[in-house]
Every structure is written in C-alpha cells, then in structure tokens.
Design a protein around this motif. Structure first.
Motif, mmCIF file in Angstrom:
data_model
loop_
_atom_site.group_PDB
_atom_site.id
_atom_site.type_symbol
_atom_site.label_atom_id
_atom_site.label_comp_id
_atom_site.label_asym_id
_atom_site.label_seq_id
_atom_site.Cartn_x
_atom_site.Cartn_y
_atom_site.Cartn_z
ATOM 1 N N UNK A 306 11.618 -3.006 -11.603
ATOM 2 C CA UNK A 306 11.587 -4.226 -12.406
ATOM 3 C C UNK A 306 10.406 -4.285 -13.358
ATOM 4 N N UNK A 307 9.315 -3.654 -13.004
ATOM 5 C CA UNK A 307 8.140 -3.788 -13.850
ATOM 6 C C UNK A 307 7.508 -5.152 -13.677
ATOM 7 N N UNK A 308 7.902 -6.107 -14.521
ATOM 8 C CA UNK A 308 7.266 -7.425 -14.500
ATOM 9 C C UNK A 308 8.208 -8.554 -14.086
ATOM 10 N N UNK A 309 9.517 -8.369 -14.234
ATOM 11 C CA UNK A 309 10.440 -9.421 -13.828
ATOM 12 C C UNK A 309 11.805 -8.821 -13.512
ATOM 13 N N UNK A 406 12.081 -3.197 -4.272
ATOM 14 C CA UNK A 406 11.528 -3.609 -5.559
ATOM 15 C C UNK A 406 10.276 -2.801 -5.887
ATOM 16 N N UNK A 407 10.256 -2.264 -7.093
ATOM 17 C CA UNK A 407 9.102 -1.519 -7.593
ATOM 18 C C UNK A 407 8.531 -2.299 -8.775
ATOM 19 N N UNK A 408 7.405 -2.939 -8.553
ATOM 20 C CA UNK A 408 6.790 -3.755 -9.596
ATOM 21 C C UNK A 408 5.834 -2.905 -10.429
ATOM 22 N N UNK A 409 5.353 -3.494 -11.492
ATOM 23 C CA UNK A 409 4.371 -2.808 -12.339
ATOM 24 C C UNK A 409 3.124 -2.456 -11.529
ATOM 25 N N UNK A 410 2.674 -3.396 -10.690
ATOM 26 C CA UNK A 410 1.478 -3.134 -9.885
ATOM 27 C C UNK A 410 1.705 -1.969 -8.929
ATOM 28 N N UNK A 411 2.898 -1.904 -8.331
ATOM 29 C CA UNK A 411 3.217 -0.819 -7.404
ATOM 30 C C UNK A 411 3.130 0.533 -8.091
ATOM 31 N N UNK A 412 3.718 0.628 -9.274
ATOM 32 C CA UNK A 412 3.741 1.908 -9.984
ATOM 33 C C UNK A 412 2.342 2.293 -10.451
ATOM 34 N N UNK A 413 1.588 1.328 -10.962
ATOM 35 C CA UNK A 413 0.224 1.629 -11.403
ATOM 36 C C UNK A 413 -0.654 2.049 -10.223
ATOM 37 N N UNK A 414 -0.418 1.449 -9.056
ATOM 38 C CA UNK A 414 -1.175 1.836 -7.863
ATOM 39 C C UNK A 414 -0.855 3.275 -7.465
ATOM 40 N N UNK A 415 0.411 3.675 -7.610
ATOM 41 C CA UNK A 415 0.786 5.054 -7.301
ATOM 42 C C UNK A 415 0.112 6.024 -8.267
ATOM 43 N N UNK A 467 11.042 3.444 -13.545
ATOM 44 C CA UNK A 467 11.598 4.359 -12.559
ATOM 45 C C UNK A 467 11.093 5.779 -12.737
ATOM 46 N N UNK A 468 11.077 6.254 -13.966
ATOM 47 C CA UNK A 468 10.602 7.617 -14.217
ATOM 48 C C UNK A 468 9.115 7.735 -13.910
ATOM 49 N N UNK A 469 8.352 6.682 -14.235
ATOM 50 C CA UNK A 469 6.918 6.702 -13.946
ATOM 51 C C UNK A 469 6.673 6.775 -12.438
ATOM 52 N N UNK A 470 7.431 5.982 -11.670
ATOM 53 C CA UNK A 470 7.270 6.000 -10.216
ATOM 54 C C UNK A 470 7.614 7.375 -9.648
ATOM 55 N N UNK A 471 8.745 7.922 -10.064
ATOM 56 C CA UNK A 471 9.174 9.209 -9.524
ATOM 57 C C UNK A 471 8.187 10.310 -9.895
ATOM 58 N N UNK A 472 7.654 10.252 -11.112
ATOM 59 C CA UNK A 472 6.640 11.231 -11.509
ATOM 60 C C UNK A 472 5.414 11.116 -10.617
ATOM 61 N N UNK A 473 5.029 9.877 -10.283
ATOM 62 C CA UNK A 473 3.887 9.678 -9.396
ATOM 63 C C UNK A 473 4.122 10.258 -8.017
ATOM 64 N N UNK A 474 5.345 10.106 -7.502
ATOM 65 C CA UNK A 474 5.683 10.655 -6.185
ATOM 66 C C UNK A 474 5.634 12.183 -6.215
ATOM 67 N N UNK A 475 6.196 12.775 -7.271
ATOM 68 C CA UNK A 475 6.202 14.235 -7.391
ATOM 69 C C UNK A 475 4.774 14.768 -7.542
#
Length: 495
Positions: A306-309, A406-415, A467-475
C-alpha cells in the motif's frame, strides 16, 4: 465509450495550445484567451473500439506569453462534473464513502444453477473434451440459493487441452459497447481457469490460483465488443489441475464495471461485498504500468503493497428502504487481536445499490496480517442497543470482511535500512579479509550490487513500486547474509 476531458486555463494569449491525446493525437481541445480569469476548457470524445489506454497530453505549438493550467480531469460520460481532488489520507485516518449506484440487468439465464435437468444446470452444457475434468452440481456449497457447480481437473496443462462448461447458445450484444462478465469463485487453488469467451475467446477473467480461504471471491472483466460483434459465447474453462473450483452467481451485464448480483429465484436480502481492487497504474520515466510484482509469490488479494494508503471497494445492496443506518468499520491485527481503528458513516439508505469505498492511511502501519470488517446496522435507539451483554454486535443487517498482509511505506523503508546496516557489516568484513591478504573479489561484487540496488529500491518506493522495493530488500538481505556467513567461515579457517 464516451469520456469528458476538462481543465482550467488562464492566459491572455495562449497561442496555439491544446489538451487531448489518444491515438495519433486525434483528440484536441484548444485553449482560448481568458485574460486574468480562469476558464474551464471542456471536451467530450468517444474511444475507438480497440482503444484500451488514453495518452493524455498538453501541447503548445506557437509563441505565448504564458499559460497557467490547473485541475485536469478525465471522466466517463458526456457531462462534466465538479473537479474532485484525489483523497490523500493522513496516517491513521479512515475514510468511508457511500454513493448511490445502479444495478444492471443480468443477461444470463439460470445464472445461479438452481434449475437442474438431469446432471447439469438447465441452459448450460459440459464437455470434458480431452481431459479427466469433472463438473458436478454441488448442493452442499452455495453462495446464493441451494446449488453451485464444482469443477475438478487432473490433466496437465497443454495446447488445446481443457474442460469446457458453457451457456447453450449465445448472449445478444451490441457492437462497440462495454460489457462486464463476472462470477463468484471459491477454491483451494484453481490452476489455470477462467470465465469469459466471446470472439476468439479473447475475454478471460482469470480465477485465483491460490486458495480463497473458504471465501467466495468475485472475479470479473470488462471489455468493449468489436464493431461486428452481435453475440457473445459465455463459457468457463479449466486448463490445468485443480482439486476443486466452486462457481456461483454468474452475471453478464452492459457497462464497464460489475454491479450487485441480485438473485431472481428468491427474495433478495441486504448484502455487502468488499474487495481489494487492482493497484492503480503508476508512471515512472514516462512509462505507465501496473505495480504488481511477482503475483505468484505475493498474490494480490493476500498481499497489499500500500505504501501510504489502502482503499477497499464494495457494493451494498438493499432490497427495500432502510432509512437512517450506520456503516461501521473495524480494522484489527489478526495476530494480536489489537484494534487499530474504528470508523462509522451514517447515511439515509433508500432501496437499491450503493458503491462503498473504505480508505485507510497506513503509512506507519507495521508489517502484519490485518482484518478489515464492515457491517451495516440500524441507528441505535439508545446507547448500547446494538451491543450484547458480552460486547458482541447485534442487529447486523449485512456484513463483509477481508484479510491481507500489509506492507506500508515504513515497513519497506525499514527493510532497506536493515540492508544498509548489513552492507556496512559486509564492508567491515571485507576489510578484515584484505588485512589477512585473502581474495575479496566475490564479496566486493556482492557489495557493489547491493549498494546499487539500495538506490533502485528507494527510487521504487518514491514512484509507488512498493512491492518491487520490498522484494529487492528481501533478496538483498539474503545475499548479504550468505556472504557474511561465508566470510565468517573463512576468518575462522572453516572455508
């Protein structure tokens, strides 16, 4: 389909300038001198039968002293409406929007399979063809009425290998007209299966490949008939193995979106549906695309980037006037049961259909599985009248709920920040190897790749590709962890 394009312009001398676009830039609405006042430029146009996207542009083609442009709006229909600013929710805010909607007639006979002749629904035909697929009328599972159909298939996917369930005859349609086909599906994994048809079987609303968790999920697809298309062959096809797909409440209607399914074999009752709409297109470097990343790993109805909303869309149907009532929303975490947010919208409900939108500003939400519940209840005559002694809601007229990660902006930036810290650890480990005279070629390549991808991931977040940012962080985390383990073994003399 007819659309209306508008914008506000202020210019004493706009020269030759226009707003428009489409194929070959054929749509052009020219600006006029307005002096110091804002003037709304409005134009209506009709899309071509093959047109699926509209490339919007504003062009200036001659000298001008200056043009100010604001409040651009593209909307369906031949009338311009007041400009609406996109709703941007603050973190923690919840917005409920309720608007009247229309219920289109269903053009499918025996659409809920209640009328059965022999071993198949009346008006429908089954052909397993070159598969071991089966079709049965199931009287133990149904979304409405008493029956649904169940498809199974054990034959591997292959060219021209499928089981076919279709409507006898065809549905009359009008050329160059928008239609929507839909049905409700329940499955533990449908494999490759769809509802649709038409000329060349080009219309296919795909069924979920993963489990629906015991829920009925509406699948649908809108399309425009071709210039010479006057009939539509409606069918449901299974093309690969599945242990079971239950299908009910098929609807084929005119219009570019689904409207509520209303049974014609029983007295309608109030109903509320919620769904996660597909993510909206985003633009990056001049390219417009859908931000869906690895749906086989992150099914879109289970994982929300979702990012922000996040916005849920719904349909509410009331067979008779209700009067003042409250649509309530509860957001909670499924792992802890923590109530994250409550909201309520009171409205004077007449008989008919309503579009429902529920928005949640979730920029600071933790990574977790969330449940969003919505229900309609009458306005309480007194405090606590709609709550039992144990705190449970009562007098609920219609309800629905959805669950998702839910994957928020904060979650992805934390990763990404976690990856940055691990990269610093890798740099330190590489320095230790160098002091010992060890070869550091491979870990340096890993560090270089990760360093570049941190920048790419941050760019993705800013452009809505969460989504792509999160997956890149996991990889990246996995790459760094493996490299750090390898270096630790070298330093300990184990490799």
């Amino acid at each position: 389909t007819v659309y209306t394009l508008s914008c506000y312009v202020r210019s004493a001398d706009p020269g030759r300038a226009w707003i428009g676009g489409s194929e070959r830039w054929r749509i052009r609405f020219h600006f006029k001198p307005t002096g110091n006042k804002w003037m709304r430029i409005v134009g209506t146009f009709k899309t071509n039968p093959t047109e699926r996207n509209f490339h919007l542009m504003i062009l200036t083609e001659s000298p001008t002293s200056g043009i100010w442009i604001d409040d651009v709006q593209l909307e369906e229909g031949d009338k311009v409406t007041a400009f609406q600013m996109p709703i941007k929710l603050k973190s923690g805010d919840v917005r409920i929007v309720v608007e009247r909607a229309h219920v289109n007639p269903n053009l499918v006979p025996n659409s809920s399979f209640e009328e059965v002749h022999g071993n198949r629904p009346h008006h429908w035909m089954w052909d397993r063809r070159n598969t071991d697929a089966t079709m049965t009328v199931d009287e133990t599972i149904a979304r409405s009425g008493k029956r649904s159909i169940k498809l199974t298939n054990g034959t591997p996917f292959g060219a021209h290998v499928y089981g076919w369930f279709g409507l006898v005859g065809s549905i009359p349609v009008k050329p160059n007209t928008a239609y929507t086909v839909s049905c409700y599906v329940r499955t533990e994994g449908a494999g490759i299966a769809w509802i649709g048809g038409g000329k060349r079987w080009r219309i296919r609303a795909m069924f979920p490949r993963v489990t629906t968790g015991g829920r009925w999920v509406r699948v649908w697809k809108s399309f425009v008939t071709e210039p010479d298309e006057k009939t539509f062959a409606l069918m449901i096809v299974t093309e690969s193995p599945t242990k079971g797909i239950w299908i009910d409440d098929v609807k084929f209607e005119e219009g570019d979106r689904p409207t509520p399914y209303v049974p014609d074999f029983e007295k309608p009752h109030p109903s509320l549906e919620l769904e996660l709409p597909p993510p909206k297109s985003v633009e990056h470097r001049g390219i417009l695309f859908m931000p869906i990343w690895k749906p086989e790993r992150y099914p879109i109805h289970e994982h929300v980037f979702a990012g922000e909303q996040v916005w849920l869309e719904g349909l509410l149907y009331l067979p008779e006037r209700l009067g003042r009532a409250q649509l309530r929303v509860l957001i909670e975490r499924t792992d802890t049961g923590e109530v994250v947010k409550r909201a309520m919208h009171e409205y004077d409900f007449d008989a008919g259909a309503y579009d429902v939108e529920i928005g949640w500003g979730c920029a600071d939400a933790d990574l977790a599985r969330y449940r969003i519940r919505a229900w309609l209840e009458p306005v309480a005559s007194k405090e606590g009248a709609n709550v039992t002694a144990t705190g449970q809601r009562k007098n609920i007229l219609a309800s629905a709920q959805l669950e998702f990660y839910l994957y928020s902006r904060r979650t992805v930036l934390a990763q990404i920040e976690k990856v940055r810290r691990m990269l610093a650890q890798l740099d330190d480990a590489i320095a230790k190897l160098q002091r010992r005279g060890e070869d550091t070629s491979y870990p340096q390549v890993t560090a270089s790749i990760v360093r570049d991808f941190i920048g790419y991931a941050l760019e993705d977040v800013n452009y809505g590709e969460v989504g792509r940012a999160w997956d890149a962080g996991v990889v990246m985390e996995r790459l760094l962890r493996d490299e750090l383990v390898q270096i630790e073994n070298v330093l300990k003399g184990k490799a």
